[in-house]
Write a protein that holds these residues in place. Sequence first.
Motif, PDB file in Angstrom:
ATOM      1  N   LYS A  24       0.837  -1.202   0.000  1.00 43.20           N
ATOM      2  CA  LYS A  24       0.000   0.000   0.000  1.00 43.20           C
ATOM      3  C   LYS A  24       0.873   1.253   0.000  1.00 43.20           C
ATOM      4  O   LYS A  24       1.764   1.405   0.828  1.00 43.20           O
ATOM      5  CB  LYS A  24      -0.896  -0.010   1.237  1.00 43.20           C
ATOM      6  N   GLU A  25       0.635   2.132  -0.969  1.00 40.47           N
ATOM      7  CA  GLU A  25       1.414   3.361  -1.068  1.00 40.47           C
ATOM      8  C   GLU A  25       0.771   4.467  -0.243  1.00 40.47           C
ATOM      9  O   GLU A  25      -0.450   4.554  -0.156  1.00 40.47           O
ATOM     10  CB  GLU A  25       1.557   3.792  -2.530  1.00 40.47           C
ATOM     11  N   ILE A  26       1.597   5.291   0.368  1.00 38.93           N
ATOM     12  CA  ILE A  26       1.114   6.417   1.170  1.00 38.93           C
ATOM     13  C   ILE A  26       1.445   7.716   0.439  1.00 38.93           C
ATOM     14  O   ILE A  26       2.589   7.937   0.044  1.00 38.93           O
ATOM     15  CB  ILE A  26       1.755   6.408   2.567  1.00 38.93           C
ATOM     16  N   LYS A  27       0.435   8.568   0.261  1.00 34.49           N
ATOM     17  CA  LYS A  27       0.642   9.818  -0.457  1.00 34.49           C
ATOM     18  C   LYS A  27       1.210  10.881   0.484  1.00 34.49           C
ATOM     19  O   LYS A  27       0.895  10.903   1.667  1.00 34.49           O
ATOM     20  CB  LYS A  27      -0.676  10.304  -1.063  1.00 34.49           C
ATOM     21  N   PRO A  28       2.039  11.777  -0.058  1.00 38.03           N
ATOM     22  CA  PRO A  28       2.593  12.851   0.784  1.00 38.03           C
ATOM     23  C   PRO A  28       1.513  13.774   1.308  1.00 38.03           C
ATOM     24  O   PRO A  28       0.493  14.009   0.652  1.00 38.03           O
ATOM     25  CB  PRO A  28       3.551  13.582  -0.161  1.00 38.03           C
ATOM     26  N   MET A  29       1.748  14.295   2.503  1.00 36.96           N
ATOM     27  CA  MET A  29       0.763  15.161   3.169  1.00 36.96           C
ATOM     28  C   MET A  29       1.205  16.620   3.198  1.00 36.96           C
ATOM     29  O   MET A  29       0.385  17.524   3.207  1.00 36.96           O
ATOM     30  CB  MET A  29       0.565  14.688   4.611  1.00 36.96           C
ATOM     31  N   VAL A  30       2.526  16.847   3.256  1.00 37.31           N
ATOM     32  CA  VAL A  30       3.077  18.190   3.431  1.00 37.31           C
ATOM     33  C   VAL A  30       4.053  18.467   2.294  1.00 37.31           C
ATOM     34  O   VAL A  30       4.808  17.574   1.886  1.00 37.31           O
ATOM     35  CB  VAL A  30       3.800  18.307   4.790  1.00 37.31           C
ATOM     36  N   PHE A  31       4.038  19.698   1.781  1.00 33.34           N
ATOM     37  CA  PHE A  31       4.894  20.064   0.649  1.00 33.34           C
ATOM     38  C   PHE A  31       5.680  21.331   0.989  1.00 33.34           C
ATOM     39  O   PHE A  31       5.190  22.221   1.670  1.00 33.34           O
ATOM     40  CB  PHE A  31       4.056  20.313  -0.604  1.00 33.34           C
ATOM     41  N   SER A  32       6.905  21.380   0.483  1.00 36.97           N
ATOM     42  CA  SER A  32       7.698  22.605   0.633  1.00 36.97           C
ATOM     43  C   SER A  32       8.721  22.667  -0.492  1.00 36.97           C
ATOM     44  O   SER A  32       9.018  21.660  -1.142  1.00 36.97           O
ATOM     45  CB  SER A  32       8.407  22.644   1.994  1.00 36.97           C
ATOM     46  N   GLY A  33       9.246  23.867  -0.715  1.00 35.64           N
ATOM     47  CA  GLY A  33      10.308  24.035  -1.697  1.00 35.64           C
ATOM     48  C   GLY A  33      11.663  23.767  -1.072  1.00 35.64           C
ATOM     49  O   GLY A  33      11.896  24.096   0.097  1.00 35.64           O
ATOM     50  N   LEU A  34      12.554  23.153  -1.824  1.00 38.13           N
ATOM     51  CA  LEU A  34      13.909  22.842  -1.349  1.00 38.13           C
ATOM     52  C   LEU A  34      14.890  23.404  -2.375  1.00 38.13           C
ATOM     53  O   LEU A  34      14.885  22.989  -3.538  1.00 38.13           O
ATOM     54  CB  LEU A  34      14.070  21.326  -1.214  1.00 38.13           C
ATOM     55  N   PHE A  35      15.714  24.373  -1.953  1.00 42.33           N
ATOM     56  CA  PHE A  35      16.604  25.081  -2.870  1.00 42.33           C
ATOM     57  C   PHE A  35      18.030  25.076  -2.327  1.00 42.33           C
ATOM     58  O   PHE A  35      18.231  25.236  -1.111  1.00 42.33           O
ATOM     59  CB  PHE A  35      16.150  26.538  -3.043  1.00 42.33           C
ATOM     60  N   PRO A  36      19.029  24.911  -3.207  1.00 40.81           N
ATOM     61  CA  PRO A  36      20.412  25.053  -2.755  1.00 40.81           C
ATOM     62  C   PRO A  36      20.743  26.521  -2.525  1.00 40.81           C
ATOM     63  O   PRO A  36      20.329  27.386  -3.312  1.00 40.81           O
ATOM     64  CB  PRO A  36      21.230  24.462  -3.908  1.00 40.81           C
ATOM     65  N   VAL A  37      21.464  26.817  -1.437  1.00 36.38           N
ATOM     66  CA  VAL A  37      21.891  28.194  -1.180  1.00 36.38           C
ATOM     67  C   VAL A  37      22.766  28.674  -2.319  1.00 36.38           C
ATOM     68  O   VAL A  37      22.645  29.805  -2.794  1.00 36.38           O
ATOM     69  CB  VAL A  37      22.632  28.284   0.172  1.00 36.38           C
ATOM     70  N   ASN A  38      23.652  27.809  -2.785  1.00 31.92           N
ATOM     71  CA  ASN A  38      24.493  28.105  -3.938  1.00 31.92           C
ATOM     72  C   ASN A  38      23.832  27.513  -5.173  1.00 31.92           C
ATOM     73  O   ASN A  38      23.677  26.289  -5.276  1.00 31.92           O
ATOM     74  CB  ASN A  38      25.892  27.503  -3.728  1.00 31.92           C
ATOM     75  N   GLY A  39      23.408  28.360  -6.103  1.00 35.30           N
ATOM     76  CA  GLY A  39      22.704  27.889  -7.292  1.00 35.30           C
ATOM     77  C   GLY A  39      23.463  26.867  -8.102  1.00 35.30           C
ATOM     78  O   GLY A  39      22.863  26.047  -8.803  1.00 35.30           O
ATOM     79  N   GLU A  40      24.804  26.868  -8.012  1.00 35.59           N
ATOM     80  CA  GLU A  40      25.609  25.914  -8.774  1.00 35.59           C
ATOM     81  C   GLU A  40      25.467  24.485  -8.249  1.00 35.59           C
ATOM     82  O   GLU A  40      25.878  23.527  -8.908  1.00 35.59           O
ATOM     83  CB  GLU A  40      27.086  26.330  -8.731  1.00 35.59           C
ATOM     84  N   ASP A  41      24.877  24.329  -7.058  1.00 36.50           N
ATOM     85  CA  ASP A  41      24.729  22.997  -6.461  1.00 36.50           C
ATOM     86  C   ASP A  41      23.443  22.299  -6.883  1.00 36.50           C
ATOM     87  O   ASP A  41      23.114  21.236  -6.341  1.00 36.50           O
ATOM     88  CB  ASP A  41      24.757  23.098  -4.925  1.00 36.50           C
ATOM     89  N   PHE A  42      22.714  22.851  -7.857  1.00 35.09           N
ATOM     90  CA  PHE A  42      21.433  22.256  -8.234  1.00 35.09           C
ATOM     91  C   PHE A  42      21.608  20.826  -8.745  1.00 35.09           C
ATOM     92  O   PHE A  42      20.829  19.922  -8.386  1.00 35.09           O
ATOM     93  CB  PHE A  42      20.739  23.109  -9.303  1.00 35.09           C
ATOM     94  N   ASP A  43      22.613  20.579  -9.586  1.00 33.23           N
ATOM     95  CA  ASP A  43      22.827  19.226 -10.114  1.00 33.23           C
ATOM     96  C   ASP A  43      23.184  18.248  -8.999  1.00 33.23           C
ATOM     97  O   ASP A  43      22.774  17.078  -9.036  1.00 33.23           O
ATOM     98  CB  ASP A  43      23.926  19.231 -11.185  1.00 33.23           C
ATOM     99  N   LEU A  44      23.953  18.724  -8.016  1.00 34.73           N
ATOM    100  CA  LEU A  44      24.285  17.864  -6.877  1.00 34.73           C
ATOM    101  C   LEU A  44      23.027  17.530  -6.073  1.00 34.73           C
ATOM    102  O   LEU A  44      22.852  16.393  -5.617  1.00 34.73           O
ATOM    103  CB  LEU A  44      25.313  18.551  -5.969  1.00 34.73           C
TER     104      LEU A  44
END
Length: 609
Positions: free
Chosen positions: A296-316
């Motif tokens: 049985k799969e459980i759907k997410p309940m809470v959502f938020s944005g997650l961003f790297p402080v250094n934009g160059e770390d997006f691929d990491l």
Amino acid sequence: MAYGNIPASRIRNFSIIAHIDHGKSTLADRLLELGGLMDPREQKEQILDNMDIERERGITIKSNSASFLWRGQDGLSYLFNLIDTPGHVDFTYEVLRSLAACEGVLLLIDATQGIQAQTIANFYLALEADLAILPVINKIDLASADIEKTKKQIRDLLGLNPEEAICVSAKTGLNVEQLMHKIIEKIPAPQADVHKPLRALVFDAYFDSYRGVVAKVRIFDGRLRKGDKIKFMRRLSEHEVMELGIAQLKLKPLEQLEAGEVGYIVTGLKNVSDVLLGDTLTLTTQPAQEPLFKIKEIKPMVFSGLFPVNGEDFDLLKEAMQKLCLNDPSLVYESENSEALGFGFRVGYLGLLHMEIVQERLEREFGLNLITTAPSVRYRVTKTNGQVVEIDNPSEFPPDAISVEEPYVKVTIISPAEYLGNLLQLLQEKRGENQNIHYLDPQTVQITYLLPLSEMIFEFYDKLKSLSRGYATLDYEFFDYRKSDLVKVDILVHGQKVDALAMIVHRSVAEKRGREVIQKLKNLISRHQFQIALQAAIGSRVIARENISALRKNVTAKCYGGDITRKRKLLEKQKEGKKRMKMIGQVEIPQEAFLAVLKTSDWQKKERQ
């Protein structure tokens, strides 16, 4: 024959389930000690909690397994496959996957606290999975232990025979050996057939930098050998088994795994997207016709944005999210672009603690420096053209919305009866609807309420613990969607909307929440050469405002003596310059301001265990 020439009839696969802090990991330590897996020279507490964050917080986040031999009273050797599970409601999916690999569970109950909210929730999970349930009363060595009261709760609340409950002290090891014999007696052997085509359940996995994906499996039918060609029945990808074996705190390679056993396999797989937890493995040469049951799969309940402080770390960050999702499939994410924070991900979690743990694991295990936006829930919005859209990001709230539905959860609280009045007042403040109030005994009450999920993620847990002096326990599950008078509050800095700070709130608290945010921003954004207006607005209507006063340079400092008109000329020149600056000037919002507002705000107070 299975590992160590143990037939399937002498295998016992079981999990330990309980409420938080009832002693699951400590009991697992004692079982592993008796099984001879713990070296006295390297002994440490909570041996199966192998992440630093688990040991620091004193909670189990990831389920873990270990296999060991035990000689029964009949003189025969038995193979025990133990799976330790988390107790917090945010990690229920870990418990579900663990139960899928077992025939029985040890339901652990603290003799000093009795049955708690998550005890009941996990009991029903085991009941739905049709597993044998062996009640275990722990912490009987403490002076405050009330064994008779706990046995009465086992009978009245769970409907189990309290005389079958084993009373132990996981800390001192009292009666744990008796529990081992009871496991053999009460938990059934797996129904296994080595002659059927291979079917193995992938119930957990993690990424190893040297080996690739290491999958933990439970063999239900057939036999798996090193060098076999296998395929995932849902992903349809084919691989060769490079290594397999069992987990004994460390991985122990074997030549084969048979039906009934729990172990691991390594295929050298580097693409983590090819592995899906809950998938069924089979041989490519003699495949099974039908996959095993779907977890049985459980759907997410809470959502938020997650961003790297250094934009160059997006691929990491992208690579780290892929590896973490392999280990935690309840995590969902998609790409997101914010004008204020750049490129990142919109991430769905099972709860606030889950969100906090994910960010901490990403920062610790992958060396990232991250910003998390304020948590939100998923809303259903009906637009003027009749179209219904689901949004979990406040910045996507459509301007032509005519009605909004928000998710409600069914909340179960178990608390000492003396705090009932305080808790009911809190639930009313959070727009709750009373469903049931039931006294478990004269001193303990169970409260069932329907509550908007958006209210529950806003400082509810901290207030609950504060009002009950830490004694109340909480469990919740999704109920349904209901219409509410919700509005989008925009935060404007110098006339420009900051999408990362937008929020969807009930109209009755919109002004209060907006004022709180701009008050914090006022203290965090540095002063500029011009005045900065901070505003909270619903549509075009401003509901709160603060000003950050301009820095003033003393242009008349070099003037001493002489005609006053010279000073006036300099001040007028400065005024004209500030007008132009105010028209074209951009406000610099430092990363620290986002970190402070979004990490230390009331939305994201840490859940204390």
